[in-house]
Design a protein around this motif. Structure first.
Motif, PDB file in Angstrom:
ATOM      1  N   ARG A  88      31.329  42.586  39.628  1.00 43.56           N
ATOM      2  CA  ARG A  88      32.759  42.866  39.722  1.00 43.56           C
ATOM      3  C   ARG A  88      33.019  43.744  40.936  1.00 43.56           C
ATOM      4  NH1 ARG A  88      35.172  45.591  34.546  1.00 43.56           N
ATOM      5  NH2 ARG A  88      33.470  47.033  35.060  1.00 43.56           N
ATOM      6  N   LEU A  89      33.725  43.168  41.918  1.00 46.75           N
ATOM      7  CA  LEU A  89      34.128  43.917  43.103  1.00 46.75           C
ATOM      8  C   LEU A  89      35.620  43.705  43.353  1.00 46.75           C
ATOM      9  CD1 LEU A  89      31.432  43.470  45.931  1.00 46.75           C
ATOM     10  CD2 LEU A  89      31.932  45.491  44.592  1.00 46.75           C
ATOM     11  N   PRO A  90      36.345  44.747  43.732  1.00 49.14           N
ATOM     12  CA  PRO A  90      37.756  44.564  44.076  1.00 49.14           C
ATOM     13  C   PRO A  90      37.896  43.970  45.472  1.00 49.14           C
ATOM     14  CG  PRO A  90      37.135  46.853  44.383  1.00 49.14           C
ATOM     15  CD  PRO A  90      35.923  46.151  43.823  1.00 49.14           C
ATOM     16  N   GLU A  91      37.394  42.768  45.661  1.00 48.70           N
ATOM     17  CA  GLU A  91      37.340  42.142  46.979  1.00 48.70           C
ATOM     18  C   GLU A  91      37.685  40.673  46.844  1.00 48.70           C
ATOM     19  OE1 GLU A  91      37.583  41.210  50.288  1.00 48.70           O
ATOM     20  OE2 GLU A  91      36.577  43.176  50.426  1.00 48.70           O
ATOM     21  N   ASP A  92      38.876  40.301  47.291  1.00 49.99           N
ATOM     22  CA  ASP A  92      39.321  38.918  47.140  1.00 49.99           C
ATOM     23  C   ASP A  92      38.709  37.988  48.176  1.00 49.99           C
ATOM     24  OD1 ASP A  92      42.668  40.029  46.255  1.00 49.99           O
ATOM     25  OD2 ASP A  92      40.921  39.603  44.994  1.00 49.99           O
ATOM     26  N   GLY A  93      38.100  38.540  49.197  1.00 42.33           N
ATOM     27  CA  GLY A  93      37.590  37.697  50.269  1.00 42.33           C
ATOM     28  C   GLY A  93      36.213  37.126  50.032  1.00 42.33           C
ATOM     29  N   LEU A  94      35.595  37.428  48.898  1.00 46.00           N
ATOM     30  CA  LEU A  94      34.245  36.960  48.614  1.00 46.00           C
ATOM     31  C   LEU A  94      34.260  35.957  47.474  1.00 46.00           C
ATOM     32  CD1 LEU A  94      32.241  40.326  48.737  1.00 46.00           C
ATOM     33  CD2 LEU A  94      32.580  38.666  50.579  1.00 46.00           C
ATOM     34  N   SER A  95      33.519  34.871  47.640  1.00 44.41           N
ATOM     35  CA  SER A  95      33.375  33.914  46.544  1.00 44.41           C
ATOM     36  C   SER A  95      32.531  34.534  45.444  1.00 44.41           C
ATOM     37  CB  SER A  95      32.723  32.626  47.039  1.00 44.41           C
ATOM     38  OG  SER A  95      33.600  31.903  47.878  1.00 44.41           O
ATOM     39  N   SER A  96      32.782  34.130  44.219  1.00 49.69           N
ATOM     40  CA  SER A  96      32.045  34.708  43.098  1.00 49.69           C
ATOM     41  C   SER A  96      31.806  33.670  42.014  1.00 49.69           C
ATOM     42  CB  SER A  96      32.819  35.900  42.509  1.00 49.69           C
ATOM     43  OG  SER A  96      34.041  35.474  41.943  1.00 49.69           O
ATOM     44  N   PHE A  97      30.699  33.861  41.322  1.00 52.14           N
ATOM     45  CA  PHE A  97      30.351  33.044  40.171  1.00 52.14           C
ATOM     46  C   PHE A  97      30.020  33.980  39.028  1.00 52.14           C
ATOM     47  CE2 PHE A  97      29.719  30.302  43.738  1.00 52.14           C
ATOM     48  CZ  PHE A  97      30.096  29.039  43.279  1.00 52.14           C
ATOM     49  N   ALA A  98      30.542  33.665  37.857  1.00 53.18           N
ATOM     50  CA  ALA A  98      30.324  34.528  36.703  1.00 53.18           C
ATOM     51  C   ALA A  98      30.191  33.681  35.455  1.00 53.18           C
ATOM     52  CB  ALA A  98      31.477  35.519  36.554  1.00 53.18           C
ATOM     53  N   VAL A  99      29.649  34.291  34.430  1.00 51.54           N
ATOM     54  CA  VAL A  99      29.534  33.674  33.109  1.00 51.54           C
ATOM     55  C   VAL A  99      30.634  34.265  32.236  1.00 51.54           C
ATOM     56  CG1 VAL A  99      28.081  33.542  31.051  1.00 51.54           C
ATOM     57  CG2 VAL A  99      27.067  33.285  33.330  1.00 51.54           C
ATOM     58  N   ASP A 100      31.167  33.480  31.332  1.00 47.39           N
ATOM     59  CA  ASP A 100      32.177  33.974  30.408  1.00 47.39           C
ATOM     60  C   ASP A 100      31.490  34.799  29.317  1.00 47.39           C
ATOM     61  OD1 ASP A 100      34.393  34.505  28.908  1.00 47.39           O
ATOM     62  OD2 ASP A 100      34.721  32.449  28.234  1.00 47.39           O
ATOM     63  N   ASN A 101      31.071  35.992  29.706  1.00 47.45           N
ATOM     64  CA  ASN A 101      30.336  36.856  28.782  1.00 47.45           C
ATOM     65  C   ASN A 101      31.211  37.294  27.610  1.00 47.45           C
ATOM     66  OD1 ASN A 101      27.614  37.365  30.103  1.00 47.45           O
ATOM     67  ND2 ASN A 101      28.984  37.862  31.796  1.00 47.45           N
ATOM     68  N   PRO A 250      31.453  29.001  58.826  1.00 51.84           N
ATOM     69  CA  PRO A 250      32.013  30.339  58.650  1.00 51.84           C
ATOM     70  C   PRO A 250      33.520  30.353  58.918  1.00 51.84           C
ATOM     71  CG  PRO A 250      30.726  30.202  60.679  1.00 51.84           C
ATOM     72  CD  PRO A 250      30.485  28.938  59.930  1.00 51.84           C
ATOM     73  N   GLY A 251      34.234  31.020  58.006  1.00 47.68           N
ATOM     74  CA  GLY A 251      35.663  31.185  58.191  1.00 47.68           C
ATOM     75  C   GLY A 251      36.508  29.962  57.904  1.00 47.68           C
ATOM     76  N   ARG A 252      35.904  28.870  57.486  1.00 46.23           N
ATOM     77  CA  ARG A 252      36.664  27.633  57.303  1.00 46.23           C
ATOM     78  C   ARG A 252      37.047  27.360  55.850  1.00 46.23           C
ATOM     79  NH1 ARG A 252      33.782  23.132  61.272  1.00 46.23           N
ATOM     80  NH2 ARG A 252      34.009  24.316  63.208  1.00 46.23           N
ATOM     81  N   SER A 253      36.464  28.088  54.933  1.00 45.98           N
ATOM     82  CA  SER A 253      36.766  27.826  53.525  1.00 45.98           C
ATOM     83  C   SER A 253      37.184  29.111  52.834  1.00 45.98           C
ATOM     84  CB  SER A 253      35.555  27.213  52.816  1.00 45.98           C
ATOM     85  OG  SER A 253      34.421  28.037  52.977  1.00 45.98           O
ATOM     86  N   ALA A 254      38.192  28.995  51.984  1.00 42.51           N
ATOM     87  CA  ALA A 254      38.694  30.160  51.256  1.00 42.51           C
ATOM     88  C   ALA A 254      37.709  30.568  50.167  1.00 42.51           C
ATOM     89  CB  ALA A 254      40.054  29.836  50.645  1.00 42.51           C
ATOM     90  N   ALA A 255      37.788  31.823  49.761  1.00 43.87           N
ATOM     91  CA  ALA A 255      36.940  32.305  48.675  1.00 43.87           C
ATOM     92  C   ALA A 255      37.255  31.548  47.389  1.00 43.87           C
ATOM     93  CB  ALA A 255      37.160  33.794  48.467  1.00 43.87           C
ATOM     94  N   GLN A 256      36.222  31.243  46.647  1.00 46.98           N
ATOM     95  CA  GLN A 256      36.370  30.547  45.374  1.00 46.98           C
ATOM     96  C   GLN A 256      35.772  31.400  44.263  1.00 46.98           C
ATOM     97  OE1 GLN A 256      34.653  26.645  45.605  1.00 46.98           O
ATOM     98  NE2 GLN A 256      35.961  25.979  47.289  1.00 46.98           N
ATOM     99  N   HIS A 257      36.412  31.347  43.103  1.00 48.56           N
ATOM    100  CA  HIS A 257      35.939  32.115  41.958  1.00 48.56           C
ATOM    101  C   HIS A 257      35.764  31.157  40.796  1.00 48.56           C
ATOM    102  CE1 HIS A 257      37.088  35.598  44.330  1.00 48.56           C
ATOM    103  NE2 HIS A 257      38.267  35.036  44.495  1.00 48.56           N
ATOM    104  N   GLN A 258      34.531  31.074  40.291  1.00 48.84           N
ATOM    105  CA  GLN A 258      34.236  30.127  39.213  1.00 48.84           C
ATOM    106  C   GLN A 258      33.590  30.851  38.044  1.00 48.84           C
ATOM    107  OE1 GLN A 258      32.203  26.574  40.485  1.00 48.84           O
ATOM    108  NE2 GLN A 258      31.684  25.942  38.414  1.00 48.84           N
TER     109      GLN A 258
END
Length: 273
Positions: A88-101, A250-258
């Motif tokens: 968990r980071l307060p950073e919208d510019g990074l893609s992230s993957f998480a489990v529905d814990n 680099p720089g061509r795709s927006a951050a994704q959160h899954q």
């Protein structure tokens, strides 16, 4: 460098073996090498590991409870692609993957309650671990919603077999034992199972037992462990795929959160209720 880095909170146990396996298989398929390091539960070591990767990696997979935006800025080169895993980071510019814990823990607690259990204990994970916090929150949410007024019983743990054994030993000595124990991960559940067996407490006849993660050995213990399945290798594979794409474009795709769904797996360790 044709190398990617992975900073994990630990390297011990089947969970991290499965995660690294998923990352490595995908990295090899893309012609990339893997450099793995661990923070060992320490913020200074996490920062040191980040600095050690300077010039050695083209991108980084990050799974750490100790890293914040300021730490990344201070210890990583500007513009290095980073993908977060269960962090968990307060950073919208990074893609992230998480489990529905939270959802997985809620579902497991609901399952135990549906089997007739009214005293459900929980063995937690490390205090500063995001996954542990979310699993505890899921347990508490389910109790509050489905058994309003029921007391919670939370015992400390650190995701190791030994901490599960200590908690199981304590549970076995209670004058009024819970009828079910939900462990924050499978490693602690296996340790708890051993402690209960040593104390002559039968699973599931005396106490139902459940874990979280569905590590490979969970189905082979006696009795086989009811748990919440996390597709651990897939989590690593998806994160590596996303990192490789960021490196290539680099720089061509927006951050994704899954968020990956967690799945209830019912086996004999809580077959009675």
């Amino acid at each position: 460098t044709h190398t990617v880095g992975a900073l994990l909170p630990d390297l011990y146990g089947e969970y991290f073996s499965e995660l690294i396996r998923g990352v490595d298989l995908k990295a090899r398929a893309r012609g990339l090498h893997l450099l793995v390091s661990s923070s060992h539960g320490d913020a200074m070591e996490a920062a040191s590991a980040l600095r050690a990767m300077h010039g050695r990696v083209d991108g980084l997979l990050l799974m750490s409870p100790h890293i914040d935006t300021a730490s990344l800025a201070a210890n990583l080169p500007l513009g290095l692609p980073v993908v977060l895993i269960n962090t968990r980071l307060p950073e919208d510019g990074l893609s992230s993957f998480a489990v529905d814990n939270h959802g997985g823990a809620f579902a497991m607690t609901r399952h135990l309650i549906s089997r007739g259990h009214r005293q459900v204990a929980f063995i937690g994970g490390p205090d500063n671990n995001y996954e542990a916090q979310e699993r505890l929150r899921g347990y508490r949410s389910a109790l509050a919603e489905l058994l309003p007024g029921a007391p919670e019983l939370v015992l400390p743990g650190d995701f190791t077999e030994e901490s599960g054994w200590r908690a199981g030993s304590e549970i076995a000595t209670l004058a009024q034992r819970p009828t079910a124990v939900f462990c924050g991960n499978d490693m602690m559940a296996i340790g708890c199972l051993a402690a209960l067996a040593e104390a002559g407490v039968r699973v599931p006849q005396d106490i139902a037992l459940a874990g979280f993660d569905d590590i490979p050995i969970a189905r082979y213990v006696t009795p086989p462990l009811t748990t919440v399945r996390v597709r651990i290798a897939e989590l690593g594979s998806l994160a590596l795929d996303r990192l490789a794409s960021a490196i290539e474009s680099p720089g061509r795709s927006a951050a994704q959160h899954q968020t990956l769904r967690a799945e209830l797996v019912v086996r004999q360790s809580c077959a009675t209720g």
